[in-house]
Design a protein around this motif. Structure first.
Motif, short mmCIF file in Angstrom:
data_model
loop_
_atom_site.label_atom_id
_atom_site.label_comp_id
_atom_site.label_asym_id
_atom_site.label_seq_id
_atom_site.Cartn_x
_atom_site.Cartn_y
_atom_site.Cartn_z
N GLU A 164 -63.90 20.15 35.41
CA GLU A 164 -62.89 19.13 35.11
C GLU A 164 -62.79 18.90 33.60
OE1 GLU A 164 -62.29 14.36 35.90
OE2 GLU A 164 -63.36 15.56 37.40
N TRP A 210 -60.97 21.75 31.91
CA TRP A 210 -59.52 21.66 32.09
C TRP A 210 -58.90 20.68 31.10
CZ3 TRP A 210 -55.53 24.04 33.77
CH2 TRP A 210 -55.65 24.99 34.78
N ILE A 266 -56.21 21.97 28.25
CA ILE A 266 -54.84 21.46 28.15
C ILE A 266 -54.65 20.69 26.85
CG2 ILE A 266 -53.13 19.95 29.21
CD1 ILE A 266 -53.66 22.54 30.72
N ILE A 279 -57.37 32.15 32.35
CA ILE A 279 -58.05 31.16 33.18
C ILE A 279 -57.97 31.52 34.66
CG2 ILE A 279 -57.63 29.33 31.52
CD1 ILE A 279 -55.45 28.27 33.33
N LEU A 298 -61.07 29.93 36.52
CA LEU A 298 -60.92 28.48 36.64
C LEU A 298 -59.87 28.10 37.68
CD1 LEU A 298 -61.02 27.42 32.87
CD2 LEU A 298 -62.81 27.13 34.58
N VAL A 299 -58.90 28.99 37.90
CA VAL A 299 -57.83 28.70 38.86
C VAL A 299 -57.62 29.92 39.74
CG1 VAL A 299 -55.41 28.07 39.16
CG2 VAL A 299 -56.68 27.20 37.20
N SER A 304 -46.70 24.08 32.09
CA SER A 304 -47.36 24.05 33.40
C SER A 304 -47.00 25.28 34.22
CB SER A 304 -46.96 22.78 34.16
OG SER A 304 -47.25 21.63 33.40
N CYS A 316 -51.71 32.57 36.05
CA CYS A 316 -52.80 32.62 37.02
C CYS A 316 -52.47 33.56 38.18
CB CYS A 316 -53.08 31.22 37.56
SG CYS A 316 -53.77 30.08 36.34
#
Length: 464
Positions: free
Chosen positions: A25, A28, A32, A64, A71-72, A342, A349
């Motif tokens: 978390e 992230w 960002i 990522i 991460l994703v 976004s 990803c």
């Protein structure tokens, strides 16, 4: 003081250590925050280099994703509906923003340029791409048509370098490309639905030829009417409340989101083409401001308004329309930048998860055919007899950026038809990646060369 058992791990240290979930978390938030700050601080150098924000977001998204940092992991098999909705929201915001930029009277001949691109040019592109995918790649008609409809629309989200710079910018190339991006995401919808029907996922209005033609006419006409009427009623209501009673002042961002959401939702209820309705709402709102303000640019109308006098400007009958339109457009542009970040991270990803399939020649060929054959041919065909000259046709024929719109339709196909259309995803991702990299890196140079060519003769005429 006791640590939180769900989020902190105990240890021999005098303070609780974060567990893996907490670290992810924190990463992230740092990612960002750092990315947003970097783009804001480096906007000047990025603009002077053959780079775009979309390129950076895409690369970060790949990093990522599961191929690198992990991460994703976006699973389009498990929940394509959520991903489609995110892309849908980004398109709605961008289409509304484009509509608000096009501050040109509807009777102006300039509108014929985006209409040619958003209609005839897109139809030619779909026809060429369908034939290519069927003949060269051996895919059935329904699959080929859906892929063609997915790749045909140019992107409204990523075309910032090519878009009109401000409301009232009537430069032909910028206006044509901006208007095209606003029109053809909705115009491609019936052909995507027809492709879905042909692969076994029946959709509204695709039963037979007459029904299909009727659904297209209804979808476009009702969408234009819904967007336009809602925007006019919206503007007149806000204007009346502000100038007559001094009410409804502030929260212009809420007003923008309310209008675009209401237009989209109302169009969906009656089976109209909702993307067209949102674009029409943006154009109508700007047209109301144009009728009220006239030839004076809205920025000029508001240039002497001090920060503390904005409430007075909102209530002033001579400046209320300009204030409302500019405030809403400013908010929408900020939302659009966030949506671009976004969605390009999300697409990156997905690319990270499917990069091996993207290396297949069968996935790359449609993008190459689109960029070097279908797009130029469709533009020259649709622009025959128009006011655009050869140089303008060439740059328009090259600058057909594909991105979020194509991704939206690809995910929609997976949601509606599952494995039948999932095989098309690598081709769509290849087209997006190549377009972001190739078109993004050449846009600045191509536009500079174009403007030098057209400005120098005009400056010489003025000096003479």
């Amino acid at each position: 003081m006791q640590g939180l058992p769900c989020r902190w791990a105990a240890g021999p240290f005098p303070f609780p250590l974060p567990n893996l979930d907490m670290i992810a978390e924190a990463v992230w938030f740092l990612l960002i925050g750092g990315l947003l700050t970097f783009i804001a601080l480096a906007r000047g150098p990025i603009g002077r280099l053959p780079l775009t924000g979309a390129m950076i977001y895409l690369v970060v998204g790949v990093f990522i994703g599961p191929a690198f940092a992990g991460l994703v992991d976006v699973d389009l098999t498990r929940d394509p509906g959520l991903v489609r909705m995110l892309a849908e929201v980004g398109l709605v915001i961008s289409l509304f923003a484009i509509g608000m930029h096009l501050r040109v009277p509807l009777r102006d001949r300039l509108w014929m340029l985006p209409l040619r691109l958003g209609g005839p040019a897109m139809l030619v592109t779909i026809a060429l791409m369908t034939a290519f995918v069927m003949l060269v790649e051996g895919r059935p008609l329904g699959t080929a048509l859906f892929l063609a409809a997915t790749l045909a629309p140019t992107d409204p989200v990523l075309a910032n370098e090519l878009r009109v710079k401000e409301a009232g910018d009537d430069e032909p190339v910028r206006f044509a490309l901006s208007g095209e991006g606003g029109l053809n995401d909705g115009a491609a919808y019936p052909f995507a639905m027809l492709g879905l029907a042909l692969v076994g996922a029946p959709q509204f209005g695709t039963g037979d030829g007459l029904t299909f033609a009727g659904s297209v006419g209804w979808g476009v006409g009702s969408a234009l009417a819904i967007g336009w009427v809602l925007a006019v009623v919206f503007v007149k209501t806000v204007f009346y409340l502000r100038t007559r009673y001094g009410e409804a002042i502030g929260l212009d961002g809420f007003l923008a989101l309310g209008l675009m959401s209401a237009s989209y939702g109302a169009a969906l209820i009656v089976h109209a083409y909702a993307f067209v309705a949102v674009f029409a709402a943006g154009v109508a709102l700007r047209h109301e401001e144009l009728r009220a303000t006239g030839d004076t640019n809205p920025a000029e109308v508001l240039e002497n308004v001090e920060r503390g006098a904005r409430v007075d400007a909102a209530k002033d009958p001579e400046r209320a329309h300009a204030y409302l339109a500019e405030a809403m457009m400013g908010f929408t542009l900020e939302m659009e930048r966030i949506a671009e970040l976004s969605l390009m991270l999300l697409i990156g990803c997905v690319v990270s998860a499917h990069w091996r399939e993207m290396l297949d020649a069968k996935a790359v060929l449609p993008a190459l055919f689109l960029f070097f054959v279908a797009r130029p041919l469709s533009v020259y065909t649709a622009m025959a007899g128009s006011q655009a000259d050869g140089g303008q046709k060439r740059i328009i024929g090259w600058m057909g950026i594909r991105g979020v719109g194509a991704f939206y339709y690809a995910v929609l196909g997976i949601q509606e038809a599952g494995d039948t259309l999932r095989a098309l995803l690598p081709a769509v991702l290849d087209t997006i990646v190549l377009s972001v990299l190739v078109h993004g890196s050449t846009a600045g140079y191509a536009l500079q060369r174009y403007f030098r060519r057209y400005r120098e003769p005009k400056e010489q005429e003025q000096r003479a």
